[in-house]
Design a protein around this motif. Structure first.
Motif, PDB file in Angstrom:
ATOM      1  N   SER A 190      -8.547 -12.313  -2.930  1.00 24.60           N
ATOM      2  CA  SER A 190      -9.626 -11.503  -2.338  1.00 24.60           C
ATOM      3  C   SER A 190      -9.287 -10.027  -2.393  1.00 24.60           C
ATOM      4  O   SER A 190     -10.154  -9.191  -2.707  1.00 24.60           O
ATOM      5  CB  SER A 190      -9.880 -11.922  -0.893  1.00 24.60           C
ATOM      6  OG  SER A 190     -10.402 -13.219  -0.825  1.00 24.60           O
ATOM      7  N   LEU A 191      -8.055  -9.687  -2.098  1.00 21.69           N
ATOM      8  CA  LEU A 191      -7.620  -8.288  -2.093  1.00 21.69           C
ATOM      9  C   LEU A 191      -7.748  -7.675  -3.483  1.00 21.69           C
ATOM     10  O   LEU A 191      -8.211  -6.537  -3.635  1.00 21.69           O
ATOM     11  CB  LEU A 191      -6.184  -8.191  -1.586  1.00 21.69           C
ATOM     12  CG  LEU A 191      -5.592  -6.797  -1.473  1.00 21.69           C
ATOM     13  CD1 LEU A 191      -6.334  -5.972  -0.439  1.00 21.69           C
ATOM     14  CD2 LEU A 191      -4.113  -6.894  -1.123  1.00 21.69           C
ATOM     15  N   ASP A 192      -7.328  -8.425  -4.502  1.00 21.06           N
ATOM     16  CA  ASP A 192      -7.389  -7.911  -5.874  1.00 21.06           C
ATOM     17  C   ASP A 192      -8.803  -7.531  -6.280  1.00 21.06           C
ATOM     18  O   ASP A 192      -8.990  -6.596  -7.068  1.00 21.06           O
ATOM     19  CB  ASP A 192      -6.815  -8.939  -6.852  1.00 21.06           C
ATOM     20  CG  ASP A 192      -5.293  -9.059  -6.753  1.00 21.06           C
ATOM     21  OD1 ASP A 192      -4.648  -8.193  -6.109  1.00 21.06           O
ATOM     22  OD2 ASP A 192      -4.748 -10.052  -7.285  1.00 21.06           O
ATOM     23  N   LYS A 193      -9.793  -8.209  -5.745  1.00 23.74           N
ATOM     24  CA  LYS A 193     -11.191  -7.865  -6.055  1.00 23.74           C
ATOM     25  C   LYS A 193     -11.618  -6.553  -5.406  1.00 23.74           C
ATOM     26  O   LYS A 193     -12.565  -5.926  -5.856  1.00 23.74           O
ATOM     27  CB  LYS A 193     -12.109  -9.002  -5.577  1.00 23.74           C
ATOM     28  CG  LYS A 193     -11.940 -10.278  -6.345  1.00 23.74           C
ATOM     29  CD  LYS A 193     -12.780 -11.393  -5.782  1.00 23.74           C
ATOM     30  CE  LYS A 193     -12.493 -12.714  -6.479  1.00 23.74           C
ATOM     31  NZ  LYS A 193     -13.202 -13.824  -5.845  1.00 23.74           N
ATOM     32  N   PHE A 246       0.862  -1.179   0.000  1.00 22.29           N
ATOM     33  CA  PHE A 246       0.000   0.000   0.000  1.00 22.29           C
ATOM     34  C   PHE A 246       0.902   1.234   0.000  1.00 22.29           C
ATOM     35  O   PHE A 246       2.124   1.116   0.047  1.00 22.29           O
ATOM     36  CB  PHE A 246      -0.888   0.017   1.261  1.00 22.29           C
ATOM     37  CG  PHE A 246      -1.954  -1.048   1.291  1.00 22.29           C
ATOM     38  CD1 PHE A 246      -3.103  -0.934   0.532  1.00 22.29           C
ATOM     39  CD2 PHE A 246      -1.816  -2.158   2.120  1.00 22.29           C
ATOM     40  CE1 PHE A 246      -4.096  -1.906   0.587  1.00 22.29           C
ATOM     41  CE2 PHE A 246      -2.797  -3.126   2.188  1.00 22.29           C
ATOM     42  CZ  PHE A 246      -3.944  -3.004   1.414  1.00 22.29           C
ATOM     43  N   ASP A 247       0.322   2.413  -0.025  1.00 28.31           N
ATOM     44  CA  ASP A 247       1.113   3.642  -0.008  1.00 28.31           C
ATOM     45  C   ASP A 247       1.984   3.753   1.247  1.00 28.31           C
ATOM     46  O   ASP A 247       3.136   4.163   1.164  1.00 28.31           O
ATOM     47  CB  ASP A 247       0.220   4.883  -0.108  1.00 28.31           C
ATOM     48  CG  ASP A 247      -0.408   5.050  -1.485  1.00 28.31           C
ATOM     49  OD1 ASP A 247       0.076   4.428  -2.457  1.00 28.31           O
ATOM     50  OD2 ASP A 247      -1.390   5.807  -1.586  1.00 28.31           O
ATOM     51  N   HIS A 248       1.419   3.425   2.403  1.00 30.39           N
ATOM     52  CA  HIS A 248       2.111   3.637   3.671  1.00 30.39           C
ATOM     53  C   HIS A 248       2.572   2.355   4.352  1.00 30.39           C
ATOM     54  O   HIS A 248       3.298   2.418   5.342  1.00 30.39           O
ATOM     55  CB  HIS A 248       1.200   4.396   4.647  1.00 30.39           C
ATOM     56  CG  HIS A 248       0.662   5.658   4.078  1.00 30.39           C
ATOM     57  ND1 HIS A 248       1.438   6.770   3.858  1.00 30.39           N
ATOM     58  CD2 HIS A 248      -0.575   5.988   3.644  1.00 30.39           C
ATOM     59  CE1 HIS A 248       0.709   7.728   3.321  1.00 30.39           C
ATOM     60  NE2 HIS A 248      -0.515   7.276   3.180  1.00 30.39           N
ATOM     61  N   SER A 249       2.144   1.218   3.860  1.00 27.70           N
ATOM     62  CA  SER A 249       2.382  -0.032   4.573  1.00 27.70           C
ATOM     63  C   SER A 249       2.511  -1.200   3.618  1.00 27.70           C
ATOM     64  O   SER A 249       2.223  -1.075   2.425  1.00 27.70           O
ATOM     65  CB  SER A 249       1.217  -0.298   5.538  1.00 27.70           C
ATOM     66  OG  SER A 249       0.012  -0.491   4.804  1.00 27.70           O
ATOM     67  N   ILE A 250       2.935  -2.325   4.195  1.00 33.67           N
ATOM     68  CA  ILE A 250       2.853  -3.589   3.467  1.00 33.67           C
ATOM     69  C   ILE A 250       1.992  -4.536   4.296  1.00 33.67           C
ATOM     70  O   ILE A 250       1.973  -4.483   5.524  1.00 33.67           O
ATOM     71  CB  ILE A 250       4.225  -4.207   3.121  1.00 33.67           C
ATOM     72  CG1 ILE A 250       5.003  -4.627   4.363  1.00 33.67           C
ATOM     73  CG2 ILE A 250       5.027  -3.281   2.219  1.00 33.67           C
ATOM     74  CD1 ILE A 250       6.225  -5.502   4.060  1.00 33.67           C
ATOM     75  N   PHE A 251       1.297  -5.395   3.604  1.00 32.88           N
ATOM     76  CA  PHE A 251       0.366  -6.372   4.169  1.00 32.88           C
ATOM     77  C   PHE A 251       1.047  -7.727   4.060  1.00 32.88           C
ATOM     78  O   PHE A 251       1.521  -8.106   2.980  1.00 32.88           O
ATOM     79  CB  PHE A 251      -0.910  -6.303   3.334  1.00 32.88           C
ATOM     80  CG  PHE A 251      -2.054  -7.150   3.746  1.00 32.88           C
ATOM     81  CD1 PHE A 251      -2.274  -7.538   5.063  1.00 32.88           C
ATOM     82  CD2 PHE A 251      -2.979  -7.549   2.787  1.00 32.88           C
ATOM     83  CE1 PHE A 251      -3.370  -8.305   5.410  1.00 32.88           C
ATOM     84  CE2 PHE A 251      -4.085  -8.302   3.127  1.00 32.88           C
ATOM     85  CZ  PHE A 251      -4.280  -8.687   4.438  1.00 32.88           C
ATOM     86  N   LEU A 293      -5.615  -0.434   6.476  1.00 34.50           N
ATOM     87  CA  LEU A 293      -5.983  -1.467   7.444  1.00 34.50           C
ATOM     88  C   LEU A 293      -7.376  -2.013   7.147  1.00 34.50           C
ATOM     89  O   LEU A 293      -7.604  -3.221   7.215  1.00 34.50           O
ATOM     90  CB  LEU A 293      -5.916  -0.900   8.868  1.00 34.50           C
ATOM     91  CG  LEU A 293      -6.334  -1.833  10.003  1.00 34.50           C
ATOM     92  CD1 LEU A 293      -5.413  -3.052  10.086  1.00 34.50           C
ATOM     93  CD2 LEU A 293      -6.346  -1.061  11.323  1.00 34.50           C
ATOM     94  N   MET A 294      -8.294  -1.134   6.789  1.00 31.71           N
ATOM     95  CA  MET A 294      -9.661  -1.584   6.510  1.00 31.71           C
ATOM     96  C   MET A 294      -9.732  -2.412   5.229  1.00 31.71           C
ATOM     97  O   MET A 294     -10.469  -3.397   5.152  1.00 31.71           O
ATOM     98  CB  MET A 294     -10.620  -0.387   6.435  1.00 31.71           C
ATOM     99  CG  MET A 294     -10.820   0.315   7.778  1.00 31.71           C
ATOM    100  SD  MET A 294     -11.501  -0.765   9.065  1.00 31.71           S
ATOM    101  CE  MET A 294     -10.027  -1.282   9.973  1.00 31.71           C
ATOM    102  N   VAL A 295      -8.948  -2.067   4.215  1.00 34.97           N
ATOM    103  CA  VAL A 295      -8.913  -2.864   2.982  1.00 34.97           C
ATOM    104  C   VAL A 295      -8.305  -4.235   3.275  1.00 34.97           C
ATOM    105  O   VAL A 295      -8.838  -5.269   2.840  1.00 34.97           O
ATOM    106  CB  VAL A 295      -8.139  -2.128   1.866  1.00 34.97           C
ATOM    107  CG1 VAL A 295      -7.917  -3.041   0.659  1.00 34.97           C
ATOM    108  CG2 VAL A 295      -8.873  -0.862   1.441  1.00 34.97           C
ATOM    109  N   ALA A 296      -7.199  -4.255   4.026  1.00 36.22           N
ATOM    110  CA  ALA A 296      -6.570  -5.532   4.391  1.00 36.22           C
ATOM    111  C   ALA A 296      -7.546  -6.387   5.194  1.00 36.22           C
ATOM    112  O   ALA A 296      -7.671  -7.600   4.957  1.00 36.22           O
ATOM    113  CB  ALA A 296      -5.285  -5.281   5.183  1.00 36.22           C
ATOM    114  N   THR A 297      -8.235  -5.765   6.133  1.00 33.86           N
ATOM    115  CA  THR A 297      -9.215  -6.486   6.951  1.00 33.86           C
ATOM    116  C   THR A 297     -10.320  -7.073   6.087  1.00 33.86           C
ATOM    117  O   THR A 297     -10.701  -8.237   6.264  1.00 33.86           O
ATOM    118  CB  THR A 297      -9.817  -5.552   8.017  1.00 33.86           C
ATOM    119  OG1 THR A 297      -8.774  -5.128   8.892  1.00 33.86           O
ATOM    120  CG2 THR A 297     -10.911  -6.230   8.814  1.00 33.86           C
ATOM    121  N   GLN A 298     -10.819  -6.302   5.149  1.00 34.12           N
ATOM    122  CA  GLN A 298     -11.889  -6.801   4.283  1.00 34.12           C
ATOM    123  C   GLN A 298     -11.409  -7.990   3.460  1.00 34.12           C
ATOM    124  O   GLN A 298     -12.156  -8.943   3.242  1.00 34.12           O
ATOM    125  CB  GLN A 298     -12.421  -5.697   3.374  1.00 34.12           C
ATOM    126  CG  GLN A 298     -13.674  -6.093   2.624  1.00 34.12           C
ATOM    127  CD  GLN A 298     -14.824  -6.418   3.558  1.00 34.12           C
ATOM    128  OE1 GLN A 298     -15.205  -5.604   4.400  1.00 34.12           O
ATOM    129  NE2 GLN A 298     -15.399  -7.609   3.439  1.00 34.12           N
TER     130      GLN A 298
END
Length: 150
Positions: free
Chosen positions: A145-148, A29-34, A72-77
């Motif tokens: 899932s993330l790509d969707k 992500f812009d600020h982090s890695i998952f 965080l919310m995108v990763a959580t989803q």
């Protein structure tokens, strides 16, 4: 590199990612890695690691705070869409690793202690360490899932 960065396990994970050597890496992500968690006591456990070595959330610029929370919310989803947990828990302490990072814990109805904090089982986490093939499989499932979402 400061002394604290030189001894920071989160910075080590970021360096491995930058060198293309972090097998747990899911997405930048812009600020982090998952990343996939090193253990899977709670199936789908993962982390969001701030790219910069910052100790406290309140030390981040307001725009970075907002951006990090959105990430965080995108990763959580993505975890929810992949594992369909009963509940999600998040934690950001930094007491052991003084670098902003979020633990993302899916919780399941099958867990008899689901109403308690996830750290209650921390002594058992090492017994649920995952191997490279499992890491790759989980990473791909979550990434799908993330790509969707992106």
């Amino acid at each position: 590199m400061t002394v604290s960065e030189a001894s920071c396990m989160i910075c080590d994970q970021i360096t491995l990612w930058k060198n293309g050597q972090n097998p747990y890496f899911i997405h930048e992500f812009d600020h982090s890695i998952f990343v996939v968690g090193f253990h899977q006591f709670h199936p789908g456990y993962s982390l969001l690691l701030l790219k910069d070595h910052v100790r406290e959330l309140h030390e981040l610029d307001a725009k970075v705070q907002q951006g990090l929370f959105a990430e965080l919310m995108v990763a959580t989803q993505a975890i929810v869409d992949t594992f369909h947990p009963w509940k999600m828990n998040h934690s950001c302490y930094g007491n052991l690793d003084p670098h902003v990072h979020w633990h993302i814990f899916p919780r399941y109805e099958s867990d008899p202690e689901r109403h308690k904090h996830p750290w209650i089982h921390s002594p058992e986490f090492k017994r649920h360490a995952i191997d490279l093939p499992t890491t790759k499989e989980l990473r791909q499932r979550i990434k799908t899932s993330l790509d969707k979402l992106l």
